[in-house]
Design a protein around this motif. Sequence first.
Motif, PDB file in Angstrom:
ATOM      1  N   GLY A  76      -7.258  -0.080 -11.766  1.00  0.00           N
ATOM      2  CA  GLY A  76      -6.825  -1.335 -11.179  1.00  0.00           C
ATOM      3  C   GLY A  76      -5.888  -1.117 -10.015  1.00  0.00           C
ATOM      4  O   GLY A  76      -5.574   0.007  -9.633  1.00  0.00           O
ATOM      5  N   GLY A  77      -5.431  -2.225  -9.455  1.00  0.00           N
ATOM      6  CA  GLY A  77      -4.507  -2.195  -8.328  1.00  0.00           C
ATOM      7  C   GLY A  77      -5.006  -3.080  -7.215  1.00  0.00           C
ATOM      8  O   GLY A  77      -6.194  -3.047  -6.873  1.00  0.00           O
ATOM      9  N   SER A  78      -4.119  -3.897  -6.669  1.00  0.00           N
ATOM     10  CA  SER A  78      -4.491  -4.838  -5.620  1.00  0.00           C
ATOM     11  C   SER A  78      -3.268  -5.095  -4.758  1.00  0.00           C
ATOM     12  O   SER A  78      -2.147  -5.098  -5.271  1.00  0.00           O
ATOM     13  CB  SER A  78      -4.961  -6.152  -6.252  1.00  0.00           C
ATOM     14  OG  SER A  78      -4.930  -7.200  -5.316  1.00  0.00           O
ATOM     15  N   PRO A  79      -3.442  -5.333  -3.471  1.00  0.00           N
ATOM     16  CA  PRO A  79      -2.275  -5.662  -2.649  1.00  0.00           C
ATOM     17  C   PRO A  79      -1.611  -6.975  -3.064  1.00  0.00           C
ATOM     18  O   PRO A  79      -0.490  -7.252  -2.680  1.00  0.00           O
ATOM     19  CB  PRO A  79      -2.842  -5.752  -1.228  1.00  0.00           C
ATOM     20  CG  PRO A  79      -4.300  -5.965  -1.399  1.00  0.00           C
ATOM     21  CD  PRO A  79      -4.677  -5.288  -2.673  1.00  0.00           C
ATOM     22  N   TYR A  80      -2.294  -7.768  -3.886  1.00  0.00           N
ATOM     23  CA  TYR A  80      -1.744  -9.052  -4.335  1.00  0.00           C
ATOM     24  C   TYR A  80      -0.926  -8.921  -5.614  1.00  0.00           C
ATOM     25  O   TYR A  80      -0.236  -9.847  -6.011  1.00  0.00           O
ATOM     26  CB  TYR A  80      -2.871 -10.066  -4.528  1.00  0.00           C
ATOM     27  CG  TYR A  80      -3.777 -10.137  -3.332  1.00  0.00           C
ATOM     28  CD1 TYR A  80      -3.338 -10.702  -2.139  1.00  0.00           C
ATOM     29  CD2 TYR A  80      -5.061  -9.598  -3.374  1.00  0.00           C
ATOM     30  CE1 TYR A  80      -4.163 -10.739  -1.014  1.00  0.00           C
ATOM     31  CE2 TYR A  80      -5.880  -9.629  -2.253  1.00  0.00           C
ATOM     32  CZ  TYR A  80      -5.423 -10.200  -1.081  1.00  0.00           C
ATOM     33  OH  TYR A  80      -6.232 -10.234   0.025  1.00  0.00           O
ATOM     34  N   TYR A 101       0.813  -1.217   0.000  1.00  0.00           N
ATOM     35  CA  TYR A 101       0.000   0.000   0.000  1.00  0.00           C
ATOM     36  C   TYR A 101       0.847   1.268   0.000  1.00  0.00           C
ATOM     37  O   TYR A 101       0.309   2.363  -0.075  1.00  0.00           O
ATOM     38  CB  TYR A 101      -0.967   0.004   1.178  1.00  0.00           C
ATOM     39  CG  TYR A 101      -2.194  -0.833   0.920  1.00  0.00           C
ATOM     40  CD1 TYR A 101      -3.150  -0.438  -0.004  1.00  0.00           C
ATOM     41  CD2 TYR A 101      -2.393  -2.035   1.592  1.00  0.00           C
ATOM     42  CE1 TYR A 101      -4.278  -1.202  -0.251  1.00  0.00           C
ATOM     43  CE2 TYR A 101      -3.521  -2.806   1.355  1.00  0.00           C
ATOM     44  CZ  TYR A 101      -4.451  -2.380   0.429  1.00  0.00           C
ATOM     45  OH  TYR A 101      -5.562  -3.145   0.189  1.00  0.00           O
ATOM     46  N   SER A 102       2.163   1.125   0.048  1.00  0.00           N
ATOM     47  CA  SER A 102       3.007   2.302  -0.161  1.00  0.00           C
ATOM     48  C   SER A 102       2.858   2.797  -1.591  1.00  0.00           C
ATOM     49  O   SER A 102       3.186   3.950  -1.883  1.00  0.00           O
ATOM     50  CB  SER A 102       4.472   2.005   0.171  1.00  0.00           C
ATOM     51  OG  SER A 102       4.907   0.835  -0.470  1.00  0.00           O
ATOM     52  N   PHE A 103       2.325   1.943  -2.480  1.00  0.00           N
ATOM     53  CA  PHE A 103       1.873   2.445  -3.779  1.00  0.00           C
ATOM     54  C   PHE A 103       0.463   2.996  -3.556  1.00  0.00           C
ATOM     55  O   PHE A 103      -0.518   2.266  -3.515  1.00  0.00           O
ATOM     56  CB  PHE A 103       1.859   1.370  -4.862  1.00  0.00           C
ATOM     57  CG  PHE A 103       1.213   1.855  -6.128  1.00  0.00           C
ATOM     58  CD1 PHE A 103       1.767   2.919  -6.829  1.00  0.00           C
ATOM     59  CD2 PHE A 103       0.026   1.304  -6.590  1.00  0.00           C
ATOM     60  CE1 PHE A 103       1.157   3.420  -7.972  1.00  0.00           C
ATOM     61  CE2 PHE A 103      -0.584   1.788  -7.740  1.00  0.00           C
ATOM     62  CZ  PHE A 103      -0.024   2.851  -8.425  1.00  0.00           C
ATOM     63  N   GLN A 104       0.385   4.293  -3.384  1.00  0.00           N
ATOM     64  CA  GLN A 104      -0.858   4.958  -3.018  1.00  0.00           C
ATOM     65  C   GLN A 104      -1.915   4.923  -4.127  1.00  0.00           C
ATOM     66  O   GLN A 104      -3.090   5.150  -3.870  1.00  0.00           O
ATOM     67  CB  GLN A 104      -0.572   6.411  -2.620  1.00  0.00           C
ATOM     68  CG  GLN A 104       0.254   6.540  -1.348  1.00  0.00           C
ATOM     69  CD  GLN A 104      -0.547   6.194  -0.108  1.00  0.00           C
ATOM     70  OE1 GLN A 104      -1.477   6.897   0.251  1.00  0.00           O
ATOM     71  NE2 GLN A 104      -0.184   5.098   0.538  1.00  0.00           N
ATOM     72  N   GLY A 105      -1.502   4.633  -5.347  1.00  0.00           N
ATOM     73  CA  GLY A 105      -2.446   4.607  -6.466  1.00  0.00           C
ATOM     74  C   GLY A 105      -3.555   3.597  -6.319  1.00  0.00           C
ATOM     75  O   GLY A 105      -4.634   3.761  -6.883  1.00  0.00           O
ATOM     76  N   LEU A 146       5.642  -2.214  -8.772  1.00  0.00           N
ATOM     77  CA  LEU A 146       5.827  -3.634  -8.489  1.00  0.00           C
ATOM     78  C   LEU A 146       7.213  -4.079  -8.923  1.00  0.00           C
ATOM     79  O   LEU A 146       7.909  -4.788  -8.186  1.00  0.00           O
ATOM     80  CB  LEU A 146       4.744  -4.461  -9.188  1.00  0.00           C
ATOM     81  CG  LEU A 146       4.818  -5.974  -8.968  1.00  0.00           C
ATOM     82  CD1 LEU A 146       4.548  -6.328  -7.508  1.00  0.00           C
ATOM     83  CD2 LEU A 146       3.835  -6.699  -9.882  1.00  0.00           C
ATOM     84  N   GLY A 147       7.631  -3.668 -10.118  1.00  0.00           N
ATOM     85  CA  GLY A 147       8.962  -4.026 -10.602  1.00  0.00           C
ATOM     86  C   GLY A 147      10.061  -3.502  -9.699  1.00  0.00           C
ATOM     87  O   GLY A 147      11.013  -4.226  -9.356  1.00  0.00           O
ATOM     88  N   GLN A 148       9.941  -2.240  -9.273  1.00  0.00           N
ATOM     89  CA  GLN A 148      10.938  -1.647  -8.375  1.00  0.00           C
ATOM     90  C   GLN A 148      10.966  -2.364  -7.028  1.00  0.00           C
ATOM     91  O   GLN A 148      12.032  -2.622  -6.465  1.00  0.00           O
ATOM     92  CB  GLN A 148      10.640  -0.165  -8.156  1.00  0.00           C
ATOM     93  CG  GLN A 148      10.959   0.700  -9.359  1.00  0.00           C
ATOM     94  CD  GLN A 148      10.623   2.165  -9.107  1.00  0.00           C
ATOM     95  OE1 GLN A 148       9.525   2.490  -8.666  1.00  0.00           O
ATOM     96  NE2 GLN A 148      11.560   3.036  -9.396  1.00  0.00           N
ATOM     97  N   HIS A 149       9.784  -2.659  -6.523  1.00  0.00           N
ATOM     98  CA  HIS A 149       9.666  -3.315  -5.213  1.00  0.00           C
ATOM     99  C   HIS A 149      10.310  -4.703  -5.252  1.00  0.00           C
ATOM    100  O   HIS A 149      11.093  -5.059  -4.355  1.00  0.00           O
ATOM    101  CB  HIS A 149       8.190  -3.403  -4.838  1.00  0.00           C
ATOM    102  CG  HIS A 149       7.941  -3.987  -3.489  1.00  0.00           C
ATOM    103  ND1 HIS A 149       8.379  -3.402  -2.322  1.00  0.00           N
ATOM    104  CD2 HIS A 149       7.293  -5.127  -3.119  1.00  0.00           C
ATOM    105  CE1 HIS A 149       8.013  -4.136  -1.283  1.00  0.00           C
ATOM    106  NE2 HIS A 149       7.361  -5.192  -1.752  1.00  0.00           N
ATOM    107  N   VAL A 150      10.013  -5.480  -6.274  1.00  0.00           N
ATOM    108  CA  VAL A 150      10.591  -6.821  -6.405  1.00  0.00           C
ATOM    109  C   VAL A 150      12.105  -6.725  -6.575  1.00  0.00           C
ATOM    110  O   VAL A 150      12.858  -7.518  -5.991  1.00  0.00           O
ATOM    111  CB  VAL A 150       9.935  -7.582  -7.578  1.00  0.00           C
ATOM    112  CG1 VAL A 150      10.707  -8.865  -7.898  1.00  0.00           C
ATOM    113  CG2 VAL A 150       8.482  -7.906  -7.249  1.00  0.00           C
ATOM    114  N   ALA A 151      12.555  -5.748  -7.356  1.00  0.00           N
ATOM    115  CA  ALA A 151      14.004  -5.576  -7.537  1.00  0.00           C
ATOM    116  C   ALA A 151      14.678  -5.275  -6.207  1.00  0.00           C
ATOM    117  O   ALA A 151      15.767  -5.797  -5.914  1.00  0.00           O
ATOM    118  CB  ALA A 151      14.270  -4.449  -8.537  1.00  0.00           C
ATOM    119  N   GLY A 152      14.045  -4.441  -5.383  1.00  0.00           N
ATOM    120  CA  GLY A 152      14.613  -4.117  -4.071  1.00  0.00           C
ATOM    121  C   GLY A 152      14.727  -5.333  -3.179  1.00  0.00           C
ATOM    122  O   GLY A 152      15.757  -5.541  -2.506  1.00  0.00           O
ATOM    123  N   ILE A 153      13.689  -6.159  -3.154  1.00  0.00           N
ATOM    124  CA  ILE A 153      13.718  -7.389  -2.347  1.00  0.00           C
ATOM    125  C   ILE A 153      14.791  -8.329  -2.885  1.00  0.00           C
ATOM    126  O   ILE A 153      15.548  -8.942  -2.112  1.00  0.00           O
ATOM    127  CB  ILE A 153      12.332  -8.072  -2.368  1.00  0.00           C
ATOM    128  CG1 ILE A 153      11.303  -7.210  -1.646  1.00  0.00           C
ATOM    129  CG2 ILE A 153      12.416  -9.476  -1.729  1.00  0.00           C
ATOM    130  CD1 ILE A 153       9.872  -7.694  -1.834  1.00  0.00           C
TER     131      ILE A 153
END
Length: 199
Positions: A157-161, A144-148, A186-193
Amino acid sequence: MPKVLVLYYSSYGHIETMANAVAEGVRAAGLSADVKRVPELVPEDVAKAHHFKTEQSAPLATPAELADYDAIILGAPTRFGRLPAQMANFWDQTGGLWLQGALIGKVGAVFTSTASQHGGQETTLYSLMSNLIHHGMVISGLPYSFQGQLKLDAVTGGSPYGATTIAAGDGSRQPDANELEGAKFLGQHVAGITKKLAA
């Protein structure tokens, strides 16, 4: 450097567009991203008759190459609230990787497209995710840090999943700016993890 695969199936181009946005987010976070697709199963004449987007820029993936990546972000449109046969067929060929434990500990995430707001986005995301979970992958959603995804002033669209888009019943609606931002996030978040796990 860790490598990320954005693997998709797209009938009409919506998921292809989202896949490229996801890859853009991965690259913005400093990792390399390959965008590949799974093979079409629909006969060519049927695909053309139903106006499928038969020309797509991404090369075809093979199940064996999944082991070469540190993260896999999977995208596909819904088929009655679940993943389409094309994506299921691809993952059904990964039994050898499963036996080897080749994907255990890799990062996984998902994105999808539906015709309507309530067209099975979250059940489709879950059905995509189940393949990754069975392979022992570490699953990331769209935080949810993606406020969109909290927007109430527009249909979007947009879902926490996972990242999502809405295509309309006739496929006429294209991913909007908010949905593309969600895909990039999502791409940035996955790259960070992935970078953290690689370290």
